[in-house]
Scaffold this motif. Structure first.
Motif, PDB file in Angstrom:
ATOM      1  N   CYS A 139      -9.541  -5.767  -4.535  1.00 63.96           N
ATOM      2  CA  CYS A 139     -10.246  -4.660  -5.187  1.00 63.96           C
ATOM      3  C   CYS A 139     -10.907  -5.108  -6.487  1.00 63.96           C
ATOM      4  O   CYS A 139     -12.027  -4.681  -6.805  1.00 63.96           O
ATOM      5  N   GLN A 156      -7.874   0.637  -6.192  1.00 63.72           N
ATOM      6  CA  GLN A 156      -8.462   1.180  -4.962  1.00 63.72           C
ATOM      7  C   GLN A 156      -9.265   2.434  -5.266  1.00 63.72           C
ATOM      8  O   GLN A 156     -10.365   2.628  -4.737  1.00 63.72           O
ATOM      9  N   GLY A 180     -14.310  -2.667   4.607  1.00 61.83           N
ATOM     10  CA  GLY A 180     -14.006  -1.251   4.484  1.00 61.83           C
ATOM     11  C   GLY A 180     -14.757  -0.401   5.482  1.00 61.83           C
ATOM     12  O   GLY A 180     -15.726  -0.847   6.103  1.00 61.83           O
ATOM     13  N   ASN A 210      -2.240   2.344  -6.241  1.00 65.02           N
ATOM     14  CA  ASN A 210      -3.065   1.227  -6.688  1.00 65.02           C
ATOM     15  C   ASN A 210      -4.351   1.823  -7.255  1.00 65.02           C
ATOM     16  O   ASN A 210      -5.268   2.181  -6.503  1.00 65.02           O
ATOM     17  N   ALA A 238     -13.314   2.905  -4.810  1.00 61.48           N
ATOM     18  CA  ALA A 238     -13.873   3.980  -3.985  1.00 61.48           C
ATOM     19  C   ALA A 238     -14.858   4.829  -4.778  1.00 61.48           C
ATOM     20  O   ALA A 238     -15.937   5.191  -4.278  1.00 61.48           O
ATOM     21  N   LEU A 263      -9.734   0.622   3.331  1.00 59.97           N
ATOM     22  CA  LEU A 263      -9.918  -0.777   2.968  1.00 59.97           C
ATOM     23  C   LEU A 263      -9.136  -1.696   3.896  1.00 59.97           C
ATOM     24  O   LEU A 263      -7.948  -1.477   4.148  1.00 59.97           O
ATOM     25  N   GLY A 312      -5.016  -5.146   3.290  1.00 57.20           N
ATOM     26  CA  GLY A 312      -6.248  -4.468   2.912  1.00 57.20           C
ATOM     27  C   GLY A 312      -6.135  -3.736   1.587  1.00 57.20           C
ATOM     28  O   GLY A 312      -5.161  -3.032   1.321  1.00 57.20           O
ATOM     29  N   GLY A 313      -7.146  -3.917   0.723  1.00 54.16           N
ATOM     30  CA  GLY A 313      -7.167  -3.220  -0.563  1.00 54.16           C
ATOM     31  C   GLY A 313      -6.164  -3.748  -1.550  1.00 54.16           C
ATOM     32  O   GLY A 313      -5.690  -2.998  -2.427  1.00 54.16           O
ATOM     33  N   SER A 314      -5.850  -5.038  -1.472  1.00 54.84           N
ATOM     34  CA  SER A 314      -4.920  -5.622  -2.442  1.00 54.84           C
ATOM     35  C   SER A 314      -5.513  -5.557  -3.836  1.00 54.84           C
ATOM     36  O   SER A 314      -6.720  -5.360  -4.018  1.00 54.84           O
ATOM     37  N   HIS A 315      -4.684  -5.754  -4.843  1.00 56.37           N
ATOM     38  CA  HIS A 315      -5.145  -5.687  -6.231  1.00 56.37           C
ATOM     39  C   HIS A 315      -6.237  -6.727  -6.495  1.00 56.37           C
ATOM     40  O   HIS A 315      -7.235  -6.441  -7.167  1.00 56.37           O
ATOM     41  N   ASN A 371       0.813  -1.223   0.000  1.00 57.57           N
ATOM     42  CA  ASN A 371       0.000   0.000   0.000  1.00 57.57           C
ATOM     43  C   ASN A 371       0.843   1.267   0.000  1.00 57.57           C
ATOM     44  O   ASN A 371       0.302   2.369   0.096  1.00 57.57           O
ATOM     45  N   ILE A 396     -12.589  -9.010   1.972  1.00 60.08           N
ATOM     46  CA  ILE A 396     -12.366  -7.570   1.881  1.00 60.08           C
ATOM     47  C   ILE A 396     -13.385  -6.879   2.768  1.00 60.08           C
ATOM     48  O   ILE A 396     -14.525  -7.327   2.905  1.00 60.08           O
TER      49      ILE A 396
END
Length: 376
Positions: free
Chosen positions: A272, A72, A247, A69, A76, A92, A266-269, A65, A245
């Motif tokens: 997401c 993400q 948030g 990215n 959002a 995330l 959190g919010g890995s490729h 992170n 996941i």
């Protein structure tokens, strides 16, 4: 090494899923009306979902992170537009418990207070101790130094006002619909008065939409039936359709600094990508509207069955309460009719099917359910 038992297990191994159907290792088909604890939102093995994740796996599953990215940002933006919270920011993480812990932490940082109001029969996750053993003032909020929780009756605004009047409450946390607690819904008027009372007291209102969000209630978030805008909204479960996941949707009133919140995974490729695919499918296939339509149909038809004590819920989040324990009913639905259902407590069956549930599948359940009840 043996596994640490988490749940009592049915003697069934699920090997495959398609839409609202699952298949065990012997090829036996089951109608899934539980969605793995409300996790399967757009159906098992949706072709678009599989395609998007497969493509992402071939390119990049994860990176830190600490670099840009764009997935993400896309997530959002899409979540903001679909939920009506475009002016909020998104943090995330990986689960609902993490979402609620970080929401409470933000509320405590924002107010400098330690007390929390929650509600009888509430459920917000299973974690709590990690930050208590962390010696870092940047991430140990006042709430983590030891905090008090007032458990109040759901829908009792006077009890809330009395607790808030002391001026020491950092947050009120409430589920959009209580899941584990029996599919109990806060009244719209109560949520409206709760929102106003929190504003007057300088207290943060946290809406836990981990189970009730992402279209399950017939609106994107269950609290939107009451027309309120909480300060923090927590999400997970159906967000990734099985990929972990979670948030926190964060109101513009919060000022964040680097290091206040953080996450490794959190919010890995890949996470997401899963979450974006879910939003795309929900929009294109009108699954929020379908949840409302089929949910209303199920509730209407279930209300005609005289053996049922009470039916509660919104959309495809339905509780069916009986005077007696429901274990035999659930077991017979599963082993005789090949239908998965859940439970809340001893006496309530919980329905949390994928949002793509059709009327014909709803009818299969209703017919099987009535046959079982005739012989119980």
């Amino acid at each position: 090494m043996n596994l640490f038992n988490v749940y009592p297990l049915f003697d069934i191994e699920i090997a495959k899923g398609i839409g609202c159907r699952t298949y065990d290792n012997h090829g036996i088909e089951y109608l899934d009306l539980y969605g793995g604890h409300a996790v399967i939102s757009v159906g098992h093995s949706h072709p678009y979902y599989v395609q998007k994740l497969t493509h992402q796996i071939e390119n990049l599953v994860f990176y830190s992170n600490s670099v840009i990215n764009k997935l993400q940002v896309e997530l959002a933006e899409k979540l903001g537009k679909m939920s009506g919270y475009e002016d909020y920011s998104l943090f995330l993480i990986n689960s609902g418990a993490e979402a609620n812990e970080n929401a409470l932490k933000l509320a405590s940082f924002h107010t400098g207070r330690r007390k929390v109001i929650a509600f009888d029969k509430s459920f917000h996750g299973r974690t709590s101790a990690a930050v208590r053993v962390t010696d870092n003032p940047k991430i140990v909020a006042p709430i983590n130094e030891g905090f008090e929780v007032d458990f109040l009756p759901l829908n009792d605004i006077e009890a809330v006002r009395k607790s808030l009047s002391k001026g020491d409450v950092c947050a009120v946390i409430i589920e959009g619909v209580q899941g584990v607690g029996g599919i109990r819904t806060p009244e719209n008027k109560f949520l409206q008065e709760l929102s106003e009372a929190c504003k007057a007291a300088g207290t943060v209102l946290i809406l836990d939409e981990v189970q009730s969000g992402y279209g399950r209630s017939g609106k994107f978030f269950a609290h939107q039936h009451a027309g309120i805008r909480p300060d923090l909204i927590t999400v997970a479960k159906g967000m990734g359709n099985g990929f972990p996941i979670g948030g926190v949707l964060i109101s513009p009133m919060f000022e964040a600094s680097h290091g206040m919140l953080g996450t490794t995974f959190g919010g890995s490729h890949l996470a997401c990508t899963a979450a974006i695919a879910v939003l795309d499918i929900i929009k294109v296939e009108h699954l929020v509207e379908n949840a409302e339509k089929i949910g209303n149909y199920l509730i209407e038809e279930l209300s005609k069955i005289h053996q049922i004590k009470e039916i509660r819920g919104l959309g495809l989040m339905i509780g069916i309460e009986f005077e007696q324990p429901v274990k035999e009913i659930r077991n017979r639905l599963l082993f005789e009719k090949k239908i998965f259902t859940g439970a809340s407590g001893t006496n309530t069956i919980r329905l949390l099917p994928p949002l793509c549930l059709s009327k014909s599948d709803a009818d299969i359940f209703l017919t099987s359910f009535k046959e079982i009840l005739q012989s119980v």
